[in-house]
Motif scaffolding. Sequence first.
Motif, PDB file in Angstrom:
ATOM      1  N   ARG A 114      10.609 -21.703 -39.426  1.00 39.45           N
ATOM      2  CA  ARG A 114       9.646 -20.617 -39.265  1.00 39.45           C
ATOM      3  C   ARG A 114       8.381 -21.178 -38.635  1.00 39.45           C
ATOM      4  N   LEU A 115       7.637 -20.325 -38.004  1.00 42.76           N
ATOM      5  CA  LEU A 115       6.342 -20.706 -37.458  1.00 42.76           C
ATOM      6  C   LEU A 115       5.277 -20.254 -38.448  1.00 42.76           C
ATOM      7  N   VAL A 116       4.507 -21.186 -38.980  1.00 45.79           N
ATOM      8  CA  VAL A 116       3.407 -20.855 -39.890  1.00 45.79           C
ATOM      9  C   VAL A 116       2.193 -20.551 -39.021  1.00 45.79           C
ATOM     10  N   ALA A 117       1.849 -19.276 -38.920  1.00 46.43           N
ATOM     11  CA  ALA A 117       0.837 -18.821 -37.974  1.00 46.43           C
ATOM     12  C   ALA A 117      -0.536 -19.411 -38.280  1.00 46.43           C
TER      13      ALA A 117
ATOM     14  N   ALA B 158      13.835 -15.582 -34.549  1.00 51.96           N
ATOM     15  CA  ALA B 158      12.589 -16.274 -34.885  1.00 51.96           C
ATOM     16  C   ALA B 158      12.063 -15.749 -36.208  1.00 51.96           C
ATOM     17  N   ALA B 159      11.306 -16.587 -36.900  1.00 52.64           N
ATOM     18  CA  ALA B 159      10.648 -16.186 -38.144  1.00 52.64           C
ATOM     19  C   ALA B 159       9.204 -16.674 -38.079  1.00 52.64           C
TER      20      ALA B 159
ATOM     21  N   LEU C  25      10.182  -7.455 -42.304  1.00 52.14           N
ATOM     22  CA  LEU C  25       9.164  -8.151 -43.087  1.00 52.14           C
ATOM     23  C   LEU C  25       9.693  -8.544 -44.450  1.00 52.14           C
ATOM     24  N   ASN C  26       9.221  -9.690 -44.940  1.00 50.55           N
ATOM     25  CA  ASN C  26       9.626 -10.194 -46.249  1.00 50.55           C
ATOM     26  C   ASN C  26       8.447 -10.939 -46.874  1.00 50.55           C
ATOM     27  N   GLY C  27       8.173 -10.673 -48.142  1.00 47.26           N
ATOM     28  CA  GLY C  27       7.097 -11.368 -48.845  1.00 47.26           C
ATOM     29  C   GLY C  27       7.654 -12.309 -49.891  1.00 47.26           C
ATOM     30  N   ILE C  28       7.191 -13.570 -49.897  1.00 54.38           N
ATOM     31  CA  ILE C  28       7.633 -14.544 -50.893  1.00 54.38           C
ATOM     32  C   ILE C  28       6.403 -15.244 -51.474  1.00 54.38           C
TER      33      ILE C  28
ATOM     34  N   SER D 127      10.931 -11.601 -39.653  1.00 57.52           N
ATOM     35  CA  SER D 127      12.108 -12.060 -38.912  1.00 57.52           C
ATOM     36  C   SER D 127      12.319 -11.114 -37.738  1.00 57.52           C
ATOM     37  N   CYS D 128      12.549 -11.668 -36.567  1.00 57.82           N
ATOM     38  CA  CYS D 128      12.642 -10.822 -35.384  1.00 57.82           C
ATOM     39  C   CYS D 128      13.438 -11.535 -34.294  1.00 57.82           C
ATOM     40  N   MET D 129      13.463 -10.931 -33.138  1.00 56.88           N
ATOM     41  CA  MET D 129      14.092 -11.513 -31.962  1.00 56.88           C
ATOM     42  C   MET D 129      13.034 -11.730 -30.897  1.00 56.88           C
ATOM     43  N   THR D 130      13.161 -12.839 -30.180  1.00 57.52           N
ATOM     44  CA  THR D 130      12.232 -13.128 -29.091  1.00 57.52           C
ATOM     45  C   THR D 130      12.636 -12.311 -27.855  1.00 57.52           C
TER      46      THR D 130
END
Length: 201
Positions: free
Chosen positions: A143-146, A111-112, A83-86, A102-105
């Motif tokens: 990145r995917l903006v949820a 993926a992010a 996890l990262n906060g910006i 940030s992770c792996m599928t």
Amino acid sequence: MSTIQAKRRIPVVATIVVIAAVATMIGLGVWQLQRLHWKEALLTQYAAALDNDTPIAWPTDADRFETAYFRRSSVTCATDVKLNGIAGRNAEGESGWVHIVSCMTPNADPAAIQLGWSRSPEPITFSGGSAKGRIAPYGDSLRLVADPPLAGLEANAAPDPRDIPNNHFAYAMQWFFFAGTALIIYGIALRRRVAQGHKAD
């Protein structure tokens, strides 16, 4: 004044250097104008992507990243969740923090996901899962903006191509200005040199 005297008063090497420098600056200005046309076409493509609600598969090929920006997609975080906060904005335009994981599928592709927004940067809990939303730039990647947001967070600001800087015209004018200024300064210096030569004669 003879031809030989004129050549002595006009510094050949310095003149060549100035002309070469001016030509380089003009070339950079032209290149920036070419970049301007490229960026305008890209932004038009992105604007069209916002009007397209047909989802695409999560891109894994870096060569396809730009063509995927602002398209709808979905992705699943399976392992290696970080996890990262910006700094970012919510759907109402308020400033705060967006939380990106940030992770792996499941296929071991990176993926992010921008999970959502909060007023503070306090850590959140997210152990993985699926998300849907729109793809947006994220450095040299994406990145995917949820949408909807996840992990109990508030809604993200929707990705907007207008947030992508397009300064190429200003850069082009800057290089042309530098070229013109260099010519003027050198012209003044050359005129003074010639005038001093006349006095010496």
